[in-house]
Design a protein around this motif. Sequence first.
Motif, PDB file in Angstrom:
ATOM      1  N   TRP A  35      -4.724  14.002  10.296  1.00 52.22           N
ATOM      2  CA  TRP A  35      -4.221  12.653  10.013  1.00 52.22           C
ATOM      3  C   TRP A  35      -2.930  12.701   9.216  1.00 52.22           C
ATOM      4  O   TRP A  35      -2.013  11.905   9.440  1.00 52.22           O
ATOM      5  N   ASP A  36      -2.816  13.642   8.301  1.00 52.63           N
ATOM      6  CA  ASP A  36      -1.555  13.801   7.584  1.00 52.63           C
ATOM      7  C   ASP A  36      -0.428  14.133   8.552  1.00 52.63           C
ATOM      8  O   ASP A  36       0.697  13.634   8.430  1.00 52.63           O
ATOM      9  N   THR A  37      -0.738  14.996   9.518  1.00 56.66           N
ATOM     10  CA  THR A  37       0.274  15.379  10.496  1.00 56.66           C
ATOM     11  C   THR A  37       0.727  14.174  11.319  1.00 56.66           C
ATOM     12  O   THR A  37       1.923  13.986  11.576  1.00 56.66           O
ATOM     13  N   ILE A  67     -10.390   6.673  11.620  1.00 63.71           N
ATOM     14  CA  ILE A  67      -9.235   6.839  10.741  1.00 63.71           C
ATOM     15  C   ILE A  67      -9.649   6.717   9.272  1.00 63.71           C
ATOM     16  O   ILE A  67     -10.337   5.772   8.886  1.00 63.71           O
ATOM     17  N   PRO A  68      -9.262   7.677   8.405  1.00 68.42           N
ATOM     18  CA  PRO A  68      -9.595   7.579   6.974  1.00 68.42           C
ATOM     19  C   PRO A  68      -8.846   6.414   6.328  1.00 68.42           C
ATOM     20  O   PRO A  68      -7.782   6.004   6.788  1.00 68.42           O
ATOM     21  N   GLU A  69      -9.412   5.903   5.240  1.00 60.62           N
ATOM     22  CA  GLU A  69      -8.815   4.738   4.592  1.00 60.62           C
ATOM     23  C   GLU A  69      -7.401   5.029   4.103  1.00 60.62           C
ATOM     24  O   GLU A  69      -6.489   4.203   4.277  1.00 60.62           O
ATOM     25  N   ASP A  70      -7.186   6.197   3.483  1.00 60.22           N
ATOM     26  CA  ASP A  70      -5.850   6.506   2.971  1.00 60.22           C
ATOM     27  C   ASP A  70      -4.825   6.555   4.096  1.00 60.22           C
ATOM     28  O   ASP A  70      -3.698   6.052   3.955  1.00 60.22           O
ATOM     29  N   ALA A  71      -5.199   7.174   5.210  1.00 60.68           N
ATOM     30  CA  ALA A  71      -4.271   7.232   6.347  1.00 60.68           C
ATOM     31  C   ALA A  71      -4.004   5.837   6.893  1.00 60.68           C
ATOM     32  O   ALA A  71      -2.872   5.501   7.265  1.00 60.68           O
ATOM     33  N   TRP A  76      -0.078   1.311   7.541  1.00 59.57           N
ATOM     34  CA  TRP A  76       0.322  -0.079   7.310  1.00 59.57           C
ATOM     35  C   TRP A  76       1.616  -0.149   6.502  1.00 59.57           C
ATOM     36  O   TRP A  76       2.481  -1.005   6.748  1.00 59.57           O
ATOM     37  N   ILE A  77       1.777   0.757   5.552  1.00 57.40           N
ATOM     38  CA  ILE A  77       3.005   0.771   4.756  1.00 57.40           C
ATOM     39  C   ILE A  77       4.216   1.091   5.633  1.00 57.40           C
ATOM     40  O   ILE A  77       5.260   0.426   5.554  1.00 57.40           O
ATOM     41  N   VAL A 102      -6.579  -3.162   0.160  1.00 56.35           N
ATOM     42  CA  VAL A 102      -7.115  -1.845  -0.205  1.00 56.35           C
ATOM     43  C   VAL A 102      -6.457  -1.305  -1.468  1.00 56.35           C
ATOM     44  O   VAL A 102      -7.104  -0.704  -2.322  1.00 56.35           O
ATOM     45  N   ARG A 103      -5.138  -1.517  -1.578  1.00 59.18           N
ATOM     46  CA  ARG A 103      -4.396  -1.032  -2.744  1.00 59.18           C
ATOM     47  C   ARG A 103      -3.700  -2.203  -3.425  1.00 59.18           C
ATOM     48  O   ARG A 103      -2.509  -2.451  -3.215  1.00 59.18           O
TER      49      ARG A 103
END
Length: 373
Positions: A35-37, A67-71, A76-77, A102-103
């Motif tokens: 997911w980072d990639t 999909i993980p929440e952080d990803a 979205w950003i 979420v943030r």
Amino acid sequence: LAVATLLLVGASTIAPASADGPTAEGPASVTSDPWDTRVDALRDDLVQLRIEKVLADSDDLLREPEIPEDARVDIWILRSQAHVALGDLDAAARDFDEILQVRPEFEPEPTLMTPAASKRFAKVRDRLVGKLRFEIVPLDASIVVDGRERTPVGADGVVAVLAGERSVKLERPGHDPWIETVSVEAGKEVFLQVQLVPNARTVTFVTDQPDVAIEIDGHEVGRTARVGGEGRPGIRSTARLTVENIPLGSHAFAYVLPCFRTVRRTEMLNIDILDPTPLTLGLVKMEPAFAMLEVVGEPAGATILVDGEAVGAVPAGSIRMCPGDRVVDVERDGTRLYRAAVAVNDGVPVRIEVAPRPNVVLVGVDEIPVGFE
């Protein structure tokens, strides 16, 4: 041209605004997280002004159920940055809404925002987010909101949270936690002043000898160590051990060092809430402990060993031993002639009579051969 200029000015800062999120600065980091990639690839497209590709690929990624929440938030950003670059502020506002859900602490990168986009973001934030302002004693207490640890922003101790009923927990080792449900209104601030109540005390043990084992209620918690000359020339430094967060109440302390008498003390630990400073106990001077070993018998000149270390020769009447369980051997020319396990008590002499036992049996002879006398 305006779109390209905005993105080129902020190209080095295009990145999800999270403390742990990847950035576009410097060489790409090596990562094994797929997911980072994929998020990094999306960011690269944005830097290269492939705006439509960013929007299409982000749509596909956000549809994936695993999909993980952080990803998800990072995507979205990046979408919000692409929509701002296109001037589609309605779409950017929808992105801001998803991010803040979420943030709530999210702040967009100023260099990637137009004045109009900044106003739209502020409008969305004021509709969704309120603030908690903390004044906490002790200052290093952890703040947990809805199960997530949060770090206050700025010197005022402000934490952005979603409007509504928020579960707030303040905690620090050695203190009772503070747990409350707090009602927060969007666009407003709630002030919380809390002093946590200590339930433990930090204690410093001081000894004149280093490497003294400190036991609390029968369990070793560490050993004292030298801490320097304390600024006084010619003064031998003390040895110290600081143990944090010992529960309040009565405790049995023991100072243990081989070849020294064990010191035992009972202390009642309490605390003044207005002055919860660590407690430094008085200096403990360790007194040597020993007993004298006497070994008599034969053969004269045989080596005496205590716990495998040569300490004298037979006969001997003044061998100094440390208290405890010891093994005494008598050897000659590498051959063990005698062994005894002895319990040595402080100040109690130990006397051993060595009587070598035969270790060869002669069978079928009428007289002892030469060399076996």
